[in-house]
Design a protein around this motif. Structure first.
Motif, PDB file in Angstrom:
ATOM      1  N   VAL A  72       8.551  -2.123   1.819  1.00 40.07           N
ATOM      2  CA  VAL A  72       7.791  -1.426   2.873  1.00 40.07           C
ATOM      3  C   VAL A  72       7.483  -0.003   2.433  1.00 40.07           C
ATOM      4  N   GLN A  73       8.459   0.672   1.848  1.00 36.31           N
ATOM      5  CA  GLN A  73       8.242   2.048   1.398  1.00 36.31           C
ATOM      6  C   GLN A  73       7.137   2.147   0.354  1.00 36.31           C
ATOM      7  N   LEU A  74       6.936   1.066  -0.396  1.00 39.17           N
ATOM      8  CA  LEU A  74       5.866   1.020  -1.390  1.00 39.17           C
ATOM      9  C   LEU A  74       4.589   0.397  -0.829  1.00 39.17           C
ATOM     10  N   GLU A  75       4.597   0.148   0.468  1.00 38.37           N
ATOM     11  CA  GLU A  75       3.465  -0.451   1.184  1.00 38.37           C
ATOM     12  C   GLU A  75       3.101  -1.838   0.656  1.00 38.37           C
ATOM     13  N   ARG A  76       4.105  -2.577   0.256  1.00 43.81           N
ATOM     14  CA  ARG A  76       3.918  -3.968  -0.174  1.00 43.81           C
ATOM     15  C   ARG A  76       4.341  -4.849   1.001  1.00 43.81           C
ATOM     16  N   PHE A  77       3.539  -4.789   2.050  1.00 43.16           N
ATOM     17  CA  PHE A  77       3.902  -5.351   3.345  1.00 43.16           C
ATOM     18  C   PHE A  77       4.009  -6.870   3.363  1.00 43.16           C
TER      19      PHE A  77
END
Length: 86
Positions: A72-77
């Motif tokens: 999530v922090q890397l926006e790999r949702f």
């Protein structure tokens, strides 16, 4: 220090559970330092617990959550969503 501890455990052929615990702590330290290998360490911990204790064990679920939040922090949702569903 944690990297040295992990290397020592691996050389000593320590039980996998102990190694995974140290790897988890190392992943947290990497994350706190902003090091990119934090996510890989979280992934390795998750798959290690999955193999060792199965997909419904508390340690596996905690490791899955940690790995998912890293995603999530890397926006790999999409990848994170798949883990959160487990």
């Amino acid at each position: 220090v944690r990297e040295a501890e992990l290397a020592m455990l691996r050389r000593a052929d320590a039980p996998e559970y102990n190694t995974l615990s140290v790897m988890s702590n190392l992943a947290i330290a990497y994350e706190a330092l902003g090091r990119p290998e934090a996510l890989q360490a979280k992934r390795d911990v998750y798959y290690g617990y999955l193999k060792l204790q199965g997909d419904e064990h508390q340690h596996t679920l905690n490791a899955a959550s940690n790995y998912a939040w890293g995603l999530v922090q890397l926006e790999r949702f999409e990848e994170a969503k798949a883990l959160f569903r487990k």
